[in-house]
Design a protein around this motif. Sequence first.
Motif, PDB file in Angstrom:
ATOM      1  N   ILE A   8      24.467  99.161  -0.245  1.00 20.82           N
ATOM      2  CA  ILE A   8      24.295 100.716  -1.160  1.00 20.82           C
ATOM      3  C   ILE A   8      22.761 100.961  -0.523  1.00 20.82           C
ATOM      4  O   ILE A   8      22.136 100.077  -0.411  1.00 20.82           O
ATOM      5  CB  ILE A   8      24.016 101.087  -2.491  1.00 20.82           C
ATOM      6  N   HIS A  34      24.163  93.646  -6.335  1.00 22.72           N
ATOM      7  CA  HIS A  34      24.504  94.759  -4.911  1.00 22.72           C
ATOM      8  C   HIS A  34      23.143  94.214  -4.032  1.00 22.72           C
ATOM      9  O   HIS A  34      21.705  94.289  -4.383  1.00 22.72           O
ATOM     10  CB  HIS A  34      24.283  96.262  -5.238  1.00 22.72           C
ATOM     11  N   ILE A 111      28.145 103.125   0.809  1.00 18.22           N
ATOM     12  CA  ILE A 111      27.318 104.168   0.218  1.00 18.22           C
ATOM     13  C   ILE A 111      26.576 104.153   0.114  1.00 18.22           C
ATOM     14  O   ILE A 111      25.234 103.807   0.400  1.00 18.22           O
ATOM     15  CB  ILE A 111      28.726 104.093  -0.705  1.00 18.22           C
TER      16      ILE A 111
END
Length: 234
Positions: A8, A34, A111
Motif C-alpha cells: 500500500i 501489510h 493500492i
Amino acid sequence: MDSPSLHIAMFPLFAMGHLTPYLHLSNKLAKRGHKISFFIPKNTQTKLEQFNLNPNLITFFPLNVPHVNGLPFGAETTSDVSFSLAPLIMTAMDQTQPQIELLLTQLNPKIVFFDFTFWLPKFAQTLGIKSLQYFIVSPATVSYVASPPRMCKGTNLTEFDFYETPKRLYNGLNFTDAIGFKGCREIEGPYVDYIEEQFAKPVLLSGPVLPEPSKTVLPKMILLYLLLRYCDIS
C-alpha cells in the motif's frame, strides 16, 4: 485485509494533521503484515520517524518539494507557513506529481491512499493500481462540502477556499475506486450511506485509528517534578 498481505502506498496532504493520522493508519496496517510505502516531504521525514513503529514494513520515500513563488524557501507543510500561505503549499504538492508518478511506476503498489491530490486516481488507473481516497475528516463534513447536489448548486464556504476544498474533494471522489474515513458506522452511518449512494462506490471505515500508547519512560527528575507539582505527598 488480514490476508493476503498487500503493498500500500500513502500520499497524504502536506500537513502534520494529515501526515500523522496516515502514519497511525500505516502502523495499524503494518501490524497486520501489510507493506507500506509512505510518500513524505524530505525535510519532514525526521519529524515522523519516531512514530514509525514498524520500520521493517513501513518505508518512507522522501519527496523534493518544489519552491513556489511566495513561499519561504524550505517550506514543505502547512506547519511551516502562516494560514494565508497554505494555498501555496497545495500548489507545491501538486508540483510533486512527476515524482509521485515515477514512484508509483517503480514500486507498483496494489493500492494507493490519498486525500487531496485529485489527479492521482487517473494515473494510478493507467498502472492498474487501485486508489482509495482516505479522509481524516468525518463523512458528515464531506457530505456537506463536496456532495454532487451541493457542487451543482455551487458553494460559498470561505473557510475552505484556501484549499479549493470542494472542487478537489469532488474530483477525487469521482475518480477514486473507493472512499475511506477515519470513523465508525455506529456514529457516521447515515452519512456513509449517503456518500455511497451519491458516488456509487464502496465507503470503508477504519475506526478511530488511535496511536499506540507511548512506551517512553520519563526521566526520574521529570517524574519527581510532576509528583511535587501536582500531588499532595505531605
